[in-house]
Write an enzyme that holds these catalytic residues in place. Sequence first.
Site, mmCIF file in Angstrom:
data_model
loop_
_atom_site.group_PDB
_atom_site.id
_atom_site.type_symbol
_atom_site.label_atom_id
_atom_site.label_comp_id
_atom_site.label_asym_id
_atom_site.label_seq_id
_atom_site.Cartn_x
_atom_site.Cartn_y
_atom_site.Cartn_z
ATOM 1 N N CYS A 26 94.753 -56.078 11.169
ATOM 2 C CA CYS A 26 94.201 -55.159 12.169
ATOM 3 C C CYS A 26 95.245 -54.870 13.248
ATOM 4 O O CYS A 26 95.819 -55.805 13.815
ATOM 5 C CB CYS A 26 92.962 -55.785 12.801
ATOM 6 S SG CYS A 26 92.291 -54.806 14.148
ATOM 7 N N CYS B 106 91.588 -57.540 20.723
ATOM 8 C CA CYS B 106 90.138 -57.611 20.508
ATOM 9 C C CYS B 106 89.720 -59.058 20.323
ATOM 10 O O CYS B 106 90.446 -59.832 19.721
ATOM 11 C CB CYS B 106 89.796 -56.804 19.250
ATOM 12 S SG CYS B 106 88.112 -56.993 18.668
ATOM 13 N N CYS C 275 87.715 -60.949 16.043
ATOM 14 C CA CYS C 275 88.216 -61.881 15.015
ATOM 15 C C CYS C 275 89.157 -62.881 15.682
ATOM 16 O O CYS C 275 89.886 -62.532 16.603
ATOM 17 C CB CYS C 275 88.999 -61.132 13.938
ATOM 18 S SG CYS C 275 88.028 -59.998 12.937
ATOM 19 N N CYS D 109 87.144 -50.458 12.066
ATOM 20 C CA CYS D 109 87.214 -51.916 12.182
ATOM 21 C C CYS D 109 87.221 -52.472 10.767
ATOM 22 O O CYS D 109 86.379 -52.097 9.947
ATOM 23 C CB CYS D 109 86.009 -52.431 12.967
ATOM 24 S SG CYS D 109 85.814 -54.218 12.881
ATOM 25 N N GLN E 74 70.333 -60.239 9.228
ATOM 26 C CA GLN E 74 71.663 -60.817 9.018
ATOM 27 C C GLN E 74 72.705 -59.716 8.835
ATOM 28 O O GLN E 74 72.474 -58.759 8.098
ATOM 29 C CB GLN E 74 71.650 -61.720 7.784
ATOM 30 C CG GLN E 74 70.812 -62.975 7.952
ATOM 31 C CD GLN E 74 71.535 -64.078 8.713
ATOM 32 O OE1 GLN E 74 72.597 -63.878 9.276
ATOM 33 N NE2 GLN E 74 70.949 -65.257 8.730
ATOM 34 N N TYR F 75 61.481 -71.567 13.074
ATOM 35 C CA TYR F 75 62.429 -70.535 13.546
ATOM 36 C C TYR F 75 62.595 -69.470 12.455
ATOM 37 O O TYR F 75 63.698 -69.151 12.030
ATOM 38 C CB TYR F 75 63.803 -71.139 13.877
ATOM 39 C CG TYR F 75 63.784 -72.359 14.766
ATOM 40 C CD1 TYR F 75 63.674 -72.231 16.155
ATOM 41 C CD2 TYR F 75 63.902 -73.642 14.235
ATOM 42 C CE1 TYR F 75 63.680 -73.349 16.978
ATOM 43 C CE2 TYR F 75 63.902 -74.769 15.045
ATOM 44 C CZ TYR F 75 63.791 -74.623 16.417
ATOM 45 O OH TYR F 75 63.800 -75.734 17.227
ATOM 46 N N GLU G 288 57.724 -68.624 14.748
ATOM 47 C CA GLU G 288 58.817 -68.015 15.521
ATOM 48 C C GLU G 288 58.281 -67.692 16.911
ATOM 49 O O GLU G 288 57.142 -67.258 17.052
ATOM 50 C CB GLU G 288 59.281 -66.739 14.796
ATOM 51 C CG GLU G 288 60.187 -65.830 15.568
ATOM 52 C CD GLU G 288 61.506 -66.487 15.923
ATOM 53 O OE1 GLU G 288 61.828 -66.487 17.122
ATOM 54 O OE2 GLU G 288 62.198 -67.002 15.027
ATOM 55 N N ASP H 104 65.888 -73.276 10.664
ATOM 56 C CA ASP H 104 67.047 -72.385 10.837
ATOM 57 C C ASP H 104 67.128 -72.032 12.321
ATOM 58 O O ASP H 104 66.828 -70.918 12.727
ATOM 59 C CB ASP H 104 66.861 -71.131 9.962
ATOM 60 C CG ASP H 104 68.036 -70.174 10.060
ATOM 61 O OD1 ASP H 104 69.076 -70.551 10.640
ATOM 62 O OD2 ASP H 104 67.919 -69.030 9.571
ATOM 63 N N CYS I 182 73.860 -72.496 12.169
ATOM 64 C CA CYS I 182 74.995 -71.637 12.532
ATOM 65 C C CYS I 182 75.936 -72.349 13.503
ATOM 66 O O CYS I 182 76.854 -71.742 14.036
ATOM 67 C CB CYS I 182 74.499 -70.318 13.134
ATOM 68 S SG CYS I 182 73.475 -70.532 14.600
#
EC number: 2.1.1.-
Length: 460
Positions: free
Chosen positions: A79, A85, A88, A166, A290, A319, A340, A388, A415
Amino acid sequence: MSTKMTPPVEKNEFIDVVFEDLTHDGAGVAKVKGYPIFVKNGLPGEEAQIKIIKVKKNFAFGRLMKLHTESPYRKDAECPVYNQCGGCQLQHLTYEGQLQAKEKQVRDVMQRIGGLSDVPVHPVLGMKNPWVYRNKAQVPIGEREGGLVAGFYRQGTHDIINMESCLIQAEENDTLIQEVKRICEKHGISAYNEERNKGTLRHVMARYGQVTGEIMLVFITRTAELPNKKAIIEEIATKFPEVKSIVQNVNPKRTNVIFGDKTTVLYGSEYIYDFIGDIKFAISARSFYQVNPEQTKVLYDKTLEYAKLDGNETVIDAYCGIGSISLFLAQKAKKVYGVEIVPEAIEDAKRNAALNNMTNAEFGVGEAEVVIPKWYKEGVIADTMVVDPPRKGCDEALLNTIIDMKPKRVVYVSCNPATLARDLKVLEEGGYKTQEVQPVDMFPHTTHVECVVLMSRVEK
C-alpha cells in the site's frame, strides 16, 4: 529505602538493538538491560540502529533509523500510504510471517495469563488471498482546494488523506465511494467541517454482500437536508444497478461517533442480503455483520465442529449479536437460545431466523449473566455453551453461571487472546479443561487474531 530506577536510555540517543518480539499493535520490541523499547516497523531477529524519541519510567519509544540485518520475513508494504494510515500494522511482514506471529501471540498469552502451557494451540487458519476481504467501507469526507476528499484519517489525527482504493477493501466498495464523491461534488454537496460544525456530508459507508453482490450505500449527514437528493440518487442507481439500498443517517452532534439516531431509506430496501455458508442474513445500515465473511465461515465451521452436535442438544449462545453463530448452530442442534444486550441486534436475530425458516432458535434481550440464570430456573439446561464476547471478555458473573450450570462443553469464540486466556483460567478453576485452541486470521495485515476454543467439563 527504595532507589528510583533511572531508565537506561535518554531522549534523542542513537543506539543499536536487536528486536525480540512484536507488541499487540505490531511494533518491534527491543530491550536494554531489561527495559523495553517499542519501535514501529521493527521485526523479531533484526539488528538495527534506532533513535529514542520518548522516554517513560517503564518503557521508551524509538524510531527505526537503519537496519543492520533484515528478517527473512520482511517485505515492502504494497500500500502506498501504509506508513500514514493506521488501518494495517503488518504489511511489512510476509503473510507467512504474520500467521506465525499471531500463533506466537496466542501461545504467549495462554502461558503468561492463562497458565496453560500444555494446551494445544493449532497453526492459524489463514486466507488463500489475504487482500480485498473487507465487505464494509466507512470513510470520512472532507474538503480540499474546493473539492471533496474521501479516504481515511492520518494516524493519530483528523486530517483526511484522499485515497482512491484500499488493498484490504472490497473493490466494489472502493469504486462506488469514489464515484459517489464525484457525483456529490458535481451536485454541490459540502463536506462537514468539525471545527466550525458546518457543512452537510460527514461520512459515506458502503456494505457489500460478497455472495449476493448486493450493495448498500449510506450517507451520514449533519442535517436532514441533502441538497439535490433526487438527482444524486438517480445518478447512483443508474450507474450502479447492484446498489439495492441507499440510506441517509442524520447525526447533528459535535462528536466522533459516526452514526446519529435517525435513519431513513432514500432508495430501494432497508436491507441488503448476504450468506455465510447456507445461512442468509438481512443487513441494515446499523447491523453488526462480520466484515470478512469468508473467514467468518471458517470460524463458524470450527465452532460447529467443537460443539459436537448430533441433533439432540440444547445450546446457549451468549453475546449472540444478530444471531449469526446461533443460526449456524441451529442447523445441527435441537434448540438454540441466544442472548444479547442490544435490542436492535435481537430484532435482527429474530428476522434472520425467520428468513431461514428456523423455528428452533429463540432469542432474549438482556445481560447474559442475568438472562441465562433466569432460563436455568425455567428448566433450560444447556449441553453446550457458546460465548462470543466483546474485546473485554466475559463478565465474571457469566463465567460463574457457566460453572454453576455445568454444561458438558464450552466453546469460546474470542477477538482478544488476552481476555480469552484470563477467562479460560477461571473456567479451568471451575471444573473445565481446555482441549484445544484454534486461531483464525479474520483481519490479514492487522495485528488482530480471533480464536475458537473447546473446553470440556471434567467430572470429579
